[in-house]
Design an enzyme around this catalytic site. Structure first.
Site, mmCIF file in Angstrom:
data_model
loop_
_atom_site.group_PDB
_atom_site.id
_atom_site.type_symbol
_atom_site.label_atom_id
_atom_site.label_comp_id
_atom_site.label_asym_id
_atom_site.label_seq_id
_atom_site.Cartn_x
_atom_site.Cartn_y
_atom_site.Cartn_z
ATOM 1 N N GLU A 33 27.330 55.902 52.488
ATOM 2 C CA GLU A 33 27.405 54.493 52.072
ATOM 3 C C GLU A 33 27.543 53.628 53.315
ATOM 4 O O GLU A 33 28.408 53.870 54.141
ATOM 5 C CB GLU A 33 28.598 54.297 51.130
ATOM 6 N N SER A 47 27.674 42.154 36.176
ATOM 7 C CA SER A 47 28.434 41.251 35.310
ATOM 8 C C SER A 47 29.327 41.981 34.318
ATOM 9 O O SER A 47 29.988 41.356 33.503
ATOM 10 C CB SER A 47 27.469 40.328 34.568
ATOM 11 N N ILE A 49 28.469 43.860 31.848
ATOM 12 C CA ILE A 49 27.923 44.007 30.491
ATOM 13 C C ILE A 49 27.420 45.436 30.288
ATOM 14 O O ILE A 49 26.721 45.983 31.131
ATOM 15 C CB ILE A 49 26.730 43.052 30.263
ATOM 16 N N HIS A 51 24.938 46.923 28.061
ATOM 17 C CA HIS A 51 23.874 46.454 27.174
ATOM 18 C C HIS A 51 23.598 47.452 26.056
ATOM 19 O O HIS A 51 23.718 48.654 26.249
ATOM 20 C CB HIS A 51 22.581 46.251 27.975
ATOM 21 N N ARG A 291 19.357 41.749 42.754
ATOM 22 C CA ARG A 291 18.868 42.907 41.991
ATOM 23 C C ARG A 291 17.749 43.572 42.786
ATOM 24 O O ARG A 291 16.887 42.889 43.321
ATOM 25 C CB ARG A 291 18.297 42.457 40.661
ATOM 26 N N SER A 317 19.110 45.446 36.316
ATOM 27 C CA SER A 317 19.662 45.432 34.962
ATOM 28 C C SER A 317 18.727 46.224 34.051
ATOM 29 O O SER A 317 17.508 46.091 34.167
ATOM 30 C CB SER A 317 19.764 43.984 34.484
ATOM 31 N N CYS A 381 50.707 38.546 43.606
ATOM 32 C CA CYS A 381 49.727 37.552 43.143
ATOM 33 C C CYS A 381 50.291 36.859 41.918
ATOM 34 O O CYS A 381 50.469 37.474 40.883
ATOM 35 C CB CYS A 381 48.416 38.249 42.810
ATOM 36 N N CYS A 416 44.411 30.110 42.157
ATOM 37 C CA CYS A 416 44.639 29.636 43.529
ATOM 38 C C CYS A 416 43.670 30.274 44.522
ATOM 39 O O CYS A 416 43.670 29.925 45.691
ATOM 40 C CB CYS A 416 46.088 29.853 43.955
ATOM 41 N N CYS A 421 48.656 34.425 47.838
ATOM 42 C CA CYS A 421 48.910 35.863 47.976
ATOM 43 C C CYS A 421 48.190 36.540 49.123
ATOM 44 O O CYS A 421 48.485 37.686 49.445
ATOM 45 C CB CYS A 421 48.589 36.578 46.671
#
Lengths: 456, 121, 318
Positions: A33, A47, A49, A51, A291, A317, A381, A416, A421
Site C-alpha cells: 500500500e 459514502s 452505502i 447498494h 472513482r 461504485s 473529543c 468544531c 481536540c
C-alpha cells in the site's frame, strides 16, 4: 528478497477484502500500500452505502457481484463488529413518462435477483418520506439497501496486525500478483505489458449536513440514473448526518480531490429538487473522492498473457458493496490458475471485537467500565464524546495519522472540526507510536500538522 | 527633516485619525485629536513608541510546558525582537504565581519579566 | 444519586464568576465542573493584555484575569461551599436537572436543584463559510493555533494567511510574527475590521502585515500541506471581482471568522435560551459566551455574576 504465494497491490476495500478471504488458507500473503494507512486511496471517500444492486444491467459483472456482496456484507459486518443498518433505497420519478424507465430498472433488478422490489405511489411516499418534493409521483423501493457505520471503515477492520515495512527498494517475489491498485491499476498493468484498459479518475464531491437533520429522510433517495452516474442523491448515514452528492466529473489528475463552488452548487440544486428543505446553511463538512473508472463494468480477470497476474480494476461504485463478492471471485480465479487452497483449521481469526463507545452502552455498564479503565472517563473529543481510551484503541488497531483516528473514532469530525481536540489527539498519537510531535501527520508524509515544537 | 505622519490614536475606541508634523523625529504639531490624550499618545508613539511584551517561557519539571509571561511595564518597541529572543532562552524550573519575577530588570530595561499565572509543582 | 444545590458547568470566567456570586448570595453547596486540568478556560491561552480594564480597572493578560477569580474561589474555605472538580466532562443534562459527567475513572450522575451552564463558545470553521478547494494539513482555527503556540509550545506554520480581522485574528497575527513566522496577509471580506483599533495598530501595523479589506479566500490549494490560497476582491455586495484574483503562497491558513455559543447540552435537556441568563426550564441558567458571544471577558464576568445571583434567588424561592 521475500517470497510470497500471493502479493496484493493496493490496500483499499478491494485488496483487503481479497486478503481477508485468502487468509482462510495456508498461504503467505502480502499487501503493498502506497499510502500511510489502509483504505486511504479511493476507498477513503466512499459514502458507506451498501447498494442493493439496482441500476446495473443483469448481464453486468457489477450487478451480480453487488447483489452477492450485499448479502455477504451483512455477515462480514457482524463478524468484524461493524454496524450494518438496512434502510432501503428509493429511486424517485417526477413525470409519468419516466415510469417505463423505472419499470425497466425494476425488471433488470429482478433479473439480478434483488429481493422485495416494489413501485410505491405518492400516498406511500407521503407517509414514509414526508420531506420529499410533493411533485414526485412514484418511486422504486428496494428495501435491501443498507448503510454502514463509519464510512469506509470496513477495510480498516479486515486486517488485524499490520506489520509495517518501511524498508525502501525491497523486492517482493510472489507466485501470484493481484492488481487492486485503484486509480493506478492501469499503470501497474502496463508494467507487465497489459495495455488494454485505462483508468479515468471521476471526481465525486460530497457534502455532509448537520446532525440536526438526521430525520430528513428515512431511506437513501436516488433520482433516475444518468449515463455517467447514479445521480446526485440524499444519503442517510448511521451517524445521523445526512450526506448529499456525489458529483461525477471526469478528470486527468489522479490526485486532485478538491471541492469546487460549481460542484457545491450542482449538488444543492439537484438535491433541493428531491428534498426542497435542504439549504446551503445545513452543510457542515465536505470532501471529494476519485472513482477509478474504466468503461462501464468492473475488470476482474486472470491475464493469460501474464500467467499468475490477476487484474481487479475499474472498481468504482458499487465497489464497497461488491468487495466481499469480488474477493470470492478472485479466490476462484487463483484456484483455477493453479493456487492450492488448503484451509487453516485453527488460525483464521474470523471475528474481531467491536470497538467500545461508552455512550452506546447501558449506564451501569459504562460506569463499571470507566471505573475499570480510567481512560474511558477521559474525554478528548467533546463534540463526538470520544475518550482517550478509544483513541488509544484505534491506534492499536492501526491508526497512524489524525485522519486514521478520525475515521475510526469520529474524533475531530464533529461541529468544531478538531478545534478543541486536535492537540490532545496529536499528543496521544505521538506517545503511542513513540514519535516526535513534528512527525504527526494528517494523512501521511508531507501532511505534518506542526512545524516546530519547543524543546524542554 | 520635516514630515507629516498619520496615526490612529488607540487610547480609546474612538480611534481618532491624527496628523502629526515632525521635525527629525520630534513632534512639532498635532491635529485630528478630540482630546488631550491624543496629543500625549502621538508624542509617545512618534518619539518613543512603547509596548508590553507578552509571550511564554519554557518550564521544566512542572505540570505545564509553557508559562505565560509579560513585561511588568512597557518597553521600547524597537526592543521587542531582542526581548522575545531573551524570553525564548529563559527557563522556569520552580513553581510560580502570577507576578512572580522571572527575570529582574529584564535586558536592563527597568522592567521585570513576570509570570502571569500560577503553576504549582 | 449525589445531590447538590447548584452545579456550575464550566470553569472559565463565566463559570467562576457565577459560582462566586451564587456563593456570595447565600448558596453554600456548589459543584463547579471544569473539563480541563486547570480553572480559567480559554483565558489561559489568551496570554495578551487587554483584559480587566472594566472589571478590575487594570490592563491584565488573560491568565492574570483568570488568576484573580481562581484566588477568590480558593479563598473560600468552607467545606464544599464551592467544590471544584477538574477533568470533569459533562456528557448529559436532563430537564429534571440531572447532570452526568465523566472524569478519569469516574462516571457520575448528580441531581441538582439549579444548574448554571457556562460552557463558552466554539469557533466557526472553514466549512461554515464555506471555502472550496483542497483539504490539506495546515488549516487551523485561530483558537487552535493559539493553543498550540501558547499552551503546547508548538509552531503550527511558518508562512501564514489569516482569514478574518476580528480581535482573535489580529492577536494571532502578532503572536505568529513574534514566534518567528511570516504573516503574509490578513484577509477581511468586510470593508473594515471588527477588531479594536489598538489591535490593528499593535498587531498588524507594527509588523507591516498587509491587511486586505473587501477581499476573500476563493480557494485553498495544497496536496498534503497548504501550498497557497487564491484571493479575490469583492464588491460592496460581496460579489467576487474575478479579474482581481491573485495567489499568496503559504503553508498555513488561519480561520478566524466568528464564534458560536456552545449550547448542545441545553438543547439536550430540551431547553431554549431566553432572556439574560435564563432558559425555558426554570432553574437551568446559561451565562457567558454560551448565552451569547461577548466581546470582552469583563462583560462576561459582569453578566455571569448576575447569573449567580439569579440562581441563588431561584434556590431561595423553591
Amino acid at each position: 528478497m521475500s517470497k510470497y504465494d500471493v502479493l496484493i497491490i493496493g490496500g483499499g476495500v478491494t485488496g483487503t477484502s481479497i486478503a481477508r478471504e485468502l487468509s482462510r488458507y495456508k498461504l503467505e500473503i502480502a499487501i503493498l500500500e502506497k499510502e500511510e494507512e489502509l483504505a486511504f486511496g479511493v476507498s477513503k471517500s466512499n459514502s458507506g452505502i451498501i447498494h442493493p444492486g439496482t441500476q446495473n444491467p443483469p448481464s453486468s459483472l457489477k450487478g451480480k457481484l453487488c447483489v452477492q456482496g450485499n448479502l455477504l456484507t451483512r455477515k462480514i459486518a457482524k463478524e468484524l463488529g461493524v454496524d450494518f443498518k438496512e434502510v432501503g433505497e428509493l429511486i424517485v420519478i417526477f413525470k409519468e413518462e419516466d415510469m417505463p424507465r423505472l419499470l425497466e430498472i425494476k425488471k433488470e433488478a429482478e433479473a439480478l435477483g434483488i429481493p422485495k422490489l416494489k413501485i410505491v405511489d405518492k400516498k406511500w411516499l407521503a407517509k414514509h418520506e414526508p420531506n420529499l418534493n410533493k411533485d414526485i409521483i412514484a418511486a422504486l423501493y428496494a428495501p435491501s439497501a443498507g448503510i454502514k457505520k463509519e464510512f469506509g471503515n470496513l477495510p480498516r477492520f479486515h486486517i488485524g496486525a499490520v506489520s509495517d515495512n518501511k524498508d525502501p527498494n525491497q523486492i517482493f517475489e510472489s507466485r501470484f500478483v493481484i492488481n487492486a491498485a485503484g486509480l493506478y491499476a492501469d499503470e501497474i498493468s502496463a508494467m507487465v505489458g497489459i495495455n488494454d484498459f485505462k483508468i479515468t479518475p471521476r471526481k465525486g464531491e460530497e457534502y455532509l449536513l448537520d446532525k440536526k437533520l438526521a430525520k430528513l429522510t428515512n431511506h437513501l433517495i436516488f433520482p433516475l440514473p444518468s449515463p455517467t452516474s447514479n445521480g446526485i442523491l440524499v444519503i442517510k448515514t448511521s451517524d445521523g448526518n445526512p450526506m448529499i452528492g456525489p458529483t461525477a466529473e471526469d478528470q486527468i489528475d489522479k490526485q486532485d480531490k478538491s471541492t469546487t463552488e460549481a460542484g457545491m452548487k450542482k449538488v444543492l440544486e439537484n438535491v433541493q429538487r428531491i428534498v426542497p428543505k435542504i439549504s446551503k446553511d445545513n452543510i457542515i463538512a465536505y470532501f471529494a473522492g476519485l472513482r477509478p473508472v474504466s468503461g462501464k463494468d468492473f475488470i476482474i480477470r486472470h491475464e493469460d498473457k501474464v500467467p499468475g497476474f490477476i487484474s481487479v480494476a475499474g472498481i468504482q461504485s458499487p465497489g464497497l458493496t461488491a468487495a466481499p463478492a469480488i474477493a470470492l471471485l478472485v479466490v476462484k480465479l487463483l484456484k483455477q490458475n493453479g493456487l492450492a487452497l488448503k484451509k487453516k483449521i485453527l488460525f483464521f481469526h474470523k471475528h474481531r471485537k467491536p470497538t467500545v463507545h461508552l455512550f452506546a452502552m447501558p449506564v451501569e455498564k459504562a460506569k463499571a467500565l470507566t471505573k475499570k479503565d480510567p481512560a474511558y472517563g477521559d474525554i478528548v473529543c467533546r463534540c463526538e464524546m470520544v475518550s482517550a481510551k478509544e483513541i488509544r484503541d484505534a491506534i492499536k488497531r492501526g491508526a497512524k495519522t489524525l485522519d486514521g483516528i478520525k475515521f475510526r473514532t469520529r474524533c475531530q469530525s464533529g461541529r468544531c472540526h478538531g478545534g478543541f481536540c486536535t492537540t490532545r489527539a496529536m499528543k496521544i498519537l505521538a506517545e503511542e507510536l513513540a514519535m516526535p510531535l513534528t512527525e504527526v501527520t494528517k494523512r501521511g508524509k508531507g501532511s505534518e500538522i506542526i512545524k516546530e515544537s519547543r524543546k524542554q | 527633516m520635516i514630515e507629516t505622519r498619520k496615526l490612529t490614536c488607540i487610547d480609546c475606541p474612538k480611534g481618532c485619525q491624527l496628523s502629526i508634523e515632525t521635525d527629525n523625529g520630534k513632534v512639532m504639531g498635532i491635529s485630528g485629536n478630540q482630546c488631550k490624550k491624543g496629543e500625549e499618545y502621538a508624542k509617545q508613539e512618534i518619539e518613543n513608541p512603547m509596548r508590553i511584551l507578552t509571550t511564554t517561557v519554557i518550564a521544566e519539571g512542572l505540570p505545564l510546558k509553557m508559562i505565560p509571561v509579560r513585561t511588568s511595564g512597557p518597553i521600547p518597541k524597537a526592543k521587542l525582537k531582542e526581548a522575545i529572543e531573551a524570553a525564548r532562552k529563559t527557563k522556569i524550573t520552580k513553581p510560580v504565581q502570577a507576578e512572580t519575577i522571572i527575570t529582574k530588570n529584564f535586558l536592563d530595561l527597568g522592567v521585570n519579566l513576570i509570570a502571569t499565572r500560577e503553576i504549582l509543582a | 444519586m449525589i445531590k447538590r444545590e447548584l452545579i456550575v458547568v464550566g470553569g472559565g470566567p463565566a463559570g467562576m464568576a457565577a459560582a462566586l456570586s451564587a456563593y456570595e448570595n447565600g448558596v453554600k453547596d456548589i459543584l463547579l465542573l471544569e473539563r480541563d486540568q486547570f480553572l480559567g478556560g480559554i483565558l489561559n491561552q489568551c496570554i495578551h493584555t487587554g483584559f480587566g480594564l472594566q472589571h478590575f480597572k487594570e490592563d491584565l493578560t488573560g491568565p492574570e484575569f483568570a488568576d484573580r477569580l481562581i484566588i477568590k474561589i480558593k479563598a473560600i474555605k468552607a467545606d464544599k461551599a464551592i467544590e471544584v472538580s477538574l477533568q470533569s466532562f459533562v456528557v448529559k443534562l436532563t430537564d429534571r436537572k440531572v447532570v452526568t459527567y465523566l472524569k478519569p475513572g469516574k462516571f457520575e450522575e448528580v441531581q441538582a436543584k439549579a444548574i448554571i451552564m457556562a460552557t463558552g463558545c466554539r469557533e466557526r470553521t472553514r466549512e461554515m463559510i464555506p471555502i472550496p478547494g483542497d483539504r490539506p494539513a495546515g488549516i487551523f482555527s485561530a483558537g487552535l493555533a493559539q493553543k498550540m503556540i501558547n499552551i503546547e509550545g508548538w509552531l503550527p506554520g511558518k508562512e501564514v494567511v489569516i482569514i478574518g480581522s476580528g480581535d482573535i485574528g489580529l492577536i494571532m497575527a502578532r503572536r505568529f510574527t513574534l514566534e518567528g513566522a511570516k504573516v503574509k496577509a490578513v484577509v477581511e471580506i468586510q470593508k473594515e475590521s471588527r477588531g479594536l483599533v489598538r489591535n490593528i495598530v499593535q498587531c498588524v501595523q507594527d509588523f507591516d502585515i498587509p491587511l486586505y479589506f473587501r477581499h476573500k479566500i476563493k480557494r485553498i490549494i495544497g496536496h498534503d500541506r497548504v501550498e497557497k490560497v487564491e484571493v479575490v476582491a469583492v464588491d460592496e455586495n460581496l460579489n467576487e471581482k474575478p479579474e482581481t484574483a491573485f495567489d499568496i503562497t503559504c503553508d498555513t491558513v488561519l480561520v478566524s471568522v466568528g464564534l458560536i455559543p456552545e449550547n448542545e447540552l441545553i438543547e439536550m435537556a430540551g431547553a431554549e435560551i431566553e432572556d439574560l441568563n435564563t432558559t425555558s426550564i426554570p432553574g437551568i441558567f446559561s451565562c457567558g459566551n454560551s448565552y451569547k458571544v461577548y466581546d470582552l471577558a469583563d462583560s462576561v464576568t459582569r453578566d455571569s455574576e448576575k447569573a449567580g445571583k439569579q440562581a441563588a434567588e431561584y434556590l431561595k424561592r423553591i
